[in-house]
Motif scaffolding. Structure first.
Motif, PDB file in Angstrom:
ATOM      1  N   SER A 217       0.801  -1.229  -0.119  1.00 37.57           N
ATOM      2  CA  SER A 217       0.100   0.020   0.242  1.00 37.57           C
ATOM      3  C   SER A 217       1.002   1.141   0.048  1.00 37.57           C
ATOM      4  O   SER A 217       2.015   1.100   0.243  1.00 37.57           O
ATOM      5  CB  SER A 217      -0.861  -0.036   1.193  1.00 37.57           C
ATOM      6  OG  SER A 217      -0.116   0.247   2.314  1.00 37.57           O
ATOM      7  N   SER A 218       0.273   2.416  -0.176  1.00 34.21           N
ATOM      8  CA  SER A 218       1.163   3.687  -0.184  1.00 34.21           C
ATOM      9  C   SER A 218       1.548   3.842   1.420  1.00 34.21           C
ATOM     10  O   SER A 218       0.994   3.317   2.331  1.00 34.21           O
ATOM     11  CB  SER A 218       0.297   4.880  -0.778  1.00 34.21           C
ATOM     12  OG  SER A 218      -0.873   5.058  -0.087  1.00 34.21           O
ATOM     13  N   ALA A 219       2.413   4.796   1.652  1.00 33.37           N
ATOM     14  CA  ALA A 219       3.213   5.097   2.864  1.00 33.37           C
ATOM     15  C   ALA A 219       2.220   5.436   3.823  1.00 33.37           C
ATOM     16  O   ALA A 219       1.119   6.353   3.423  1.00 33.37           O
ATOM     17  CB  ALA A 219       4.040   5.883   2.703  1.00 33.37           C
ATOM     18  N   PRO A 220       1.878   5.060   5.014  1.00 31.27           N
ATOM     19  CA  PRO A 220       3.147   4.041   5.484  1.00 31.27           C
ATOM     20  C   PRO A 220       2.756   2.517   5.151  1.00 31.27           C
ATOM     21  O   PRO A 220       1.610   2.260   5.501  1.00 31.27           O
ATOM     22  CB  PRO A 220       2.998   3.833   7.044  1.00 31.27           C
ATOM     23  CG  PRO A 220       1.536   4.779   7.379  1.00 31.27           C
ATOM     24  CD  PRO A 220       1.260   5.748   6.153  1.00 31.27           C
ATOM     25  N   ALA A 221       3.495   1.906   4.509  1.00 32.19           N
ATOM     26  CA  ALA A 221       3.266   0.817   3.591  1.00 32.19           C
ATOM     27  C   ALA A 221       3.217  -0.386   4.293  1.00 32.19           C
ATOM     28  O   ALA A 221       3.902  -0.780   5.314  1.00 32.19           O
ATOM     29  CB  ALA A 221       4.384   0.481   2.367  1.00 32.19           C
ATOM     30  N   LYS A 222       1.998  -1.326   4.023  1.00 32.39           N
ATOM     31  CA  LYS A 222       2.326  -2.475   4.533  1.00 32.39           C
ATOM     32  C   LYS A 222       1.672  -3.391   3.343  1.00 32.39           C
ATOM     33  O   LYS A 222       1.424  -2.898   1.986  1.00 32.39           O
ATOM     34  CB  LYS A 222       0.762  -2.833   5.455  1.00 32.39           C
ATOM     35  CG  LYS A 222       0.761  -2.000   6.768  1.00 32.39           C
ATOM     36  CD  LYS A 222      -0.202  -2.533   7.545  1.00 32.39           C
ATOM     37  CE  LYS A 222      -0.636  -2.044   8.949  1.00 32.39           C
ATOM     38  NZ  LYS A 222      -0.506  -0.675   8.934  1.00 32.39           N
ATOM     39  N   ILE A 223       1.923  -4.802   3.441  1.00 37.89           N
ATOM     40  CA  ILE A 223       1.504  -5.674   2.440  1.00 37.89           C
ATOM     41  C   ILE A 223       0.039  -5.753   2.451  1.00 37.89           C
ATOM     42  O   ILE A 223      -0.622  -6.311   3.152  1.00 37.89           O
ATOM     43  CB  ILE A 223       2.263  -7.014   2.704  1.00 37.89           C
ATOM     44  CG1 ILE A 223       3.693  -6.807   2.578  1.00 37.89           C
ATOM     45  CG2 ILE A 223       1.851  -8.079   1.381  1.00 37.89           C
ATOM     46  CD1 ILE A 223       4.448  -8.191   2.645  1.00 37.89           C
ATOM     47  N   CYS A 224      -0.407  -5.285   1.289  1.00 39.31           N
ATOM     48  CA  CYS A 224      -1.980  -5.163   1.324  1.00 39.31           C
ATOM     49  C   CYS A 224      -2.479  -6.318   0.409  1.00 39.31           C
ATOM     50  O   CYS A 224      -3.636  -6.693   0.594  1.00 39.31           O
ATOM     51  CB  CYS A 224      -2.439  -3.996   0.784  1.00 39.31           C
ATOM     52  SG  CYS A 224      -2.080  -3.664  -1.059  1.00 39.31           S
ATOM     53  N   HIS A 225      -1.789  -7.039  -0.389  1.00 35.58           N
ATOM     54  CA  HIS A 225      -2.142  -8.185  -1.411  1.00 35.58           C
ATOM     55  C   HIS A 225      -0.945  -9.188  -1.501  1.00 35.58           C
ATOM     56  O   HIS A 225       0.056  -8.543  -1.712  1.00 35.58           O
ATOM     57  CB  HIS A 225      -2.790  -7.635  -2.787  1.00 35.58           C
ATOM     58  CG  HIS A 225      -4.370  -7.160  -2.366  1.00 35.58           C
ATOM     59  ND1 HIS A 225      -4.295  -5.813  -2.229  1.00 35.58           N
ATOM     60  CD2 HIS A 225      -5.545  -7.599  -2.406  1.00 35.58           C
ATOM     61  CE1 HIS A 225      -5.770  -5.538  -2.098  1.00 35.58           C
ATOM     62  NE2 HIS A 225      -6.438  -6.669  -2.336  1.00 35.58           N
ATOM     63  N   ILE A 226      -1.368 -10.293  -1.541  1.00 39.17           N
ATOM     64  CA  ILE A 226      -0.495 -11.192  -1.979  1.00 39.17           C
ATOM     65  C   ILE A 226      -1.266 -12.198  -2.972  1.00 39.17           C
ATOM     66  O   ILE A 226      -2.266 -12.785  -2.848  1.00 39.17           O
ATOM     67  CB  ILE A 226       0.111 -11.963  -0.894  1.00 39.17           C
ATOM     68  CG1 ILE A 226       0.927 -11.194   0.128  1.00 39.17           C
ATOM     69  CG2 ILE A 226       1.175 -13.360  -1.646  1.00 39.17           C
ATOM     70  CD1 ILE A 226       1.686 -11.953   1.307  1.00 39.17           C
ATOM     71  N   ILE A 227      -0.551 -12.185  -4.253  1.00 33.75           N
ATOM     72  CA  ILE A 227      -1.160 -12.844  -5.384  1.00 33.75           C
ATOM     73  C   ILE A 227      -0.287 -13.833  -5.870  1.00 33.75           C
ATOM     74  O   ILE A 227       0.735 -13.867  -6.230  1.00 33.75           O
ATOM     75  CB  ILE A 227      -1.505 -11.944  -6.301  1.00 33.75           C
ATOM     76  CG1 ILE A 227      -2.585 -10.810  -6.067  1.00 33.75           C
ATOM     77  CG2 ILE A 227      -2.187 -12.841  -7.749  1.00 33.75           C
ATOM     78  CD1 ILE A 227      -2.889 -10.009  -6.981  1.00 33.75           C
ATOM     79  N   GLU A 228      -0.881 -15.390  -5.830  1.00 31.60           N
ATOM     80  CA  GLU A 228      -0.128 -16.532  -6.309  1.00 31.60           C
ATOM     81  C   GLU A 228      -0.313 -16.314  -7.801  1.00 31.60           C
ATOM     82  O   GLU A 228      -1.568 -16.466  -8.305  1.00 31.60           O
ATOM     83  CB  GLU A 228      -0.591 -17.749  -5.757  1.00 31.60           C
ATOM     84  CG  GLU A 228      -0.452 -17.653  -4.254  1.00 31.60           C
ATOM     85  CD  GLU A 228       0.933 -17.909  -3.825  1.00 31.60           C
ATOM     86  OE1 GLU A 228       1.324 -17.917  -2.688  1.00 31.60           O
ATOM     87  OE2 GLU A 228       1.917 -18.502  -4.471  1.00 31.60           O
ATOM     88  N   ASN A 229       0.672 -16.589  -8.835  1.00 28.24           N
ATOM     89  CA  ASN A 229       0.495 -16.525  -9.927  1.00 28.24           C
ATOM     90  C   ASN A 229       0.717 -18.030 -10.467  1.00 28.24           C
ATOM     91  O   ASN A 229       1.914 -18.428 -10.626  1.00 28.24           O
ATOM     92  CB  ASN A 229       1.596 -15.600 -10.717  1.00 28.24           C
ATOM     93  CG  ASN A 229       1.464 -15.538 -12.347  1.00 28.24           C
ATOM     94  OD1 ASN A 229       0.717 -16.040 -12.697  1.00 28.24           O
ATOM     95  ND2 ASN A 229       2.438 -14.804 -12.833  1.00 28.24           N
ATOM     96  N   ASP A 230      -0.281 -18.597 -10.693  1.00 26.81           N
ATOM     97  CA  ASP A 230      -0.279 -20.215 -11.005  1.00 26.81           C
ATOM     98  C   ASP A 230      -0.127 -20.480 -12.401  1.00 26.81           C
ATOM     99  O   ASP A 230       0.030 -21.686 -12.731  1.00 26.81           O
ATOM    100  CB  ASP A 230      -1.452 -20.937 -10.463  1.00 26.81           C
ATOM    101  CG  ASP A 230      -1.666 -20.690  -8.823  1.00 26.81           C
ATOM    102  OD1 ASP A 230      -2.608 -20.411  -8.391  1.00 26.81           O
ATOM    103  OD2 ASP A 230      -0.406 -20.930  -8.356  1.00 26.81           O
TER     104      ASP A 230
END
Lengths: 275, 257
Positions: A217-230
């Motif tokens: 995400s924009s600052a303060p950044a956190k991981i907002c999505h994790i996508i598995e590319n299958d």
């Protein structure tokens, strides 16, 4: 397909300034990278992607949190010796102008003190891998932008690191060269089996290369999505854009990345506060 | 595939042009002196200059030339070493740079002629005195240029070294020093000029020996032809010194477009 975790980030935070001018770029980043993976990091510009990669590569120190490499946890940045396990590729070609291509690729070997014939042979091997063997006596100003980035990749691989860290390596190149180098990087990854963490702002690139895509995400950044590319790797070629799964992921990822765009950019905010 | 860079060709035009200009100047000079009946004490004829100079060279000029060459070259070499060392130390410690820079500029700006009488009180007519003056005048310009070269390093290159965990020494030898070479050579070339000026200035003030002293002696004896000749000789020496440094520069710095 992928093995145990190669390195791990735990509650990483990065702040600049202090008191009134405190800017939090990275808030709480947790993730681990498995051996042999190809991870792409995406997110809005200014979201701290580069900062995260620089912390991972030991160029900057984290403000809080710890990093694990080789079963050691580090709280105050990655020490110089451990940085040998990484090969870093910068955004703009970062070759030394006074060295030939060959000597540029030799640089990490000099710094780490890796001597001997097998290392010298590796220089030629890496140059061949990136297709620059015929240009080893040229100086950087005689090479095109794409060639210089290829040389940077060769340099990042010459000392046989465990992982390759790339910070938008093709961002400064034209679209055609960018696509070419994308395919080349895929080939290199398949041949060397290295772990790769790459920052990119191109959804096309991420879907071509990555097995996993992390969106900040924009600052303060956190991981907002994790996508598995299958999408299976044997399907990843010039006809990829016709793939159904590709189109679906493309739309999903584009929406996510666009959703992270805001007008606040932490570095500019910081500069404004200092002025 | 062959090497892509082209060797720099020296075109015949490039060599002929300054020579042609030189010949024209000499010709105009000769004509003007005869046509306007200019007195030999103001502007002697080139032909006479050459003739008299060659006649007196071995006896009057050569020993002084040896002496001046020794002063200039020793002073220059020492200045190069000290100048680069000062710059190297400054590049490692910001505090040193801040405290030393004003002092260096002070030396650069003060005309040596004002300090020479003071040195004469200390050292009398010791030939080392002249070398000291050359060093004092030449070291600052070399140091300042080198400091400038050492400090202008792109951030991305520093990060490159950091990404490999390079030590301070490695970063200096493999990045900072080679990166600074163009600027260092600017300082070295300026140093040539400054060392000659300083040596001639010292000669004029202290007297007794050296080409600078000879020039002032010839002037006071209205041996203007010899004075002109010696001045031209000094200029030629300066040119040759400069060219040698420039040649070394061209050999070492091959990477600029």
């Amino acid at each position: 397909m992928f093995n145990e975790s190669l390195f791990e980030l735990n509650a990483i935070r990065k702040q600049y300034g202090s008191g009134n001018t405190l800017v939090t770029v990275l808030d709480k980043i947790d993730f681990s990278v498995r051996e042999g993976e190809f991870v792409c990091i995406m997110g809005a510009s200014g979201s701290g992607k580069s900062t995260l990669l620089r912390i991972m590569g030991g160029i900057e120190k984290q403000t809080a949190g710890k990093i694990r490499i080789n079963n050691n946890w580090y709280k105050d940045g990655i020490p110089p010796m451990e940085r040998r396990d990484f090969g870093y590729v910068f955004q703009q070609d970062n070759l030394l102008a006074w060295r030939t291509t060959e000597k540029n690729v030799n640089l990490p070997l000099e710094i780490f003190g890796y001597k001997g014939k097998q290392w010298k042979d590796r220089i030629a091997e890496m140059l061949d891998l990136v297709g620059l063997l015929n240009y080893k006596e040229c100086y950087p100003h005689e090479l095109s932008g794409g060639m210089r980035q290829r040389a940077s990749i060769a340099r990042a691989l010459v000392h046989d690191p465990k992982a390759l860290l790339l910070d938008q390596p093709f961002g400064a190149l034209d679209a055609i060269t960018r696509k070419e180098l994308g395919y080349r990087l895929l080939k290199i990854w398949k041949e060397t089996g290295k772990t790769v963490v790459m920052i990119t702002n191109s959804v096309d690139e991420a879907l071509l290369l990555a097995s996993r895509i992390i969106v900040l995400s924009s600052a303060p950044a956190k991981i907002c999505h994790i996508i598995e590319n299958d999408i299976p790797y044997q399907d990843r070629d010039e006809s990829l854009s016709d793939n159904f799964e590709y189109k679906r992921l493309h739309e999903q990822l584009s929406n996510i990345v666009r959703g992270t765009e805001t007008t606040d950019q932490p570095e500019k905010e910081f500069a404004r506060k200092l002025a | 595939m062959k090497k892509a860079h082209a060797k720099r060709q020296i075109s015949p035009v490039k060599m002929a042009a300054p020579l042609a200009l030189f010949v024209i100047i000499i010709a105009v000079w000769e004509i003007c002196v005869s046509a306007f009946h200019i007195s030999r004490t103001i502007l002697p004829r080139p032909e006479v200059i050459v003739r008299q100079f060659v006649q007196n060279f071995a006896r009057d000029i050569w020993p002084q030339m040896q002496f001046s060459l020794w002063v200039i070259l020793t002073g220059y070499v020492v200045s190069v070493v000290i100048g680069i060392l000062i710059a190297a130390v400054c590049s490692q410690f910001k505090l040193v740079t801040q405290s030393v820079s004003p002092l260096i500029i002070l030396f650069l700006v003060t005309p040596m002629n004002t300090l020479v009488p003071i040195f004469m009180l200390w050292m009398g007519f010791n030939p080392m005195e002249r070398i000291l003056i050359v060093i004092l005048q030449t070291t600052p310009i070399i140091a300042l240029n080198t400091i400038s070269g050492f400090s202008k390093v792109e951030n991305s290159k520093i990060e490159l070294m950091r990404s490999m965990g390079a030590t301070r020494v490695q970063t200096f030898c493999k990045l900072i020093f080679p990166n600074a070479l163009p600027q260092v050579f600017t300082g070295l070339k300026l140093g040539c000029i400054f060392s000659i000026i300083a040596a001639m200035g010292a000669d004029l003030e202290i007297g007794k020996s050296g080409l600078g002293y000879r020039i002032s002696e010839y002037s006071s004896l209205t041996m203007t032809e010899m004075a002109y000749g010696t001045i031209i000789l000094v200029a030629l020496m300066g040119n040759i010194m400069f060219e040698i440094v420039a040649k070394v520069e061209r050999k070492l710095i091959v990477w600029l477009k």
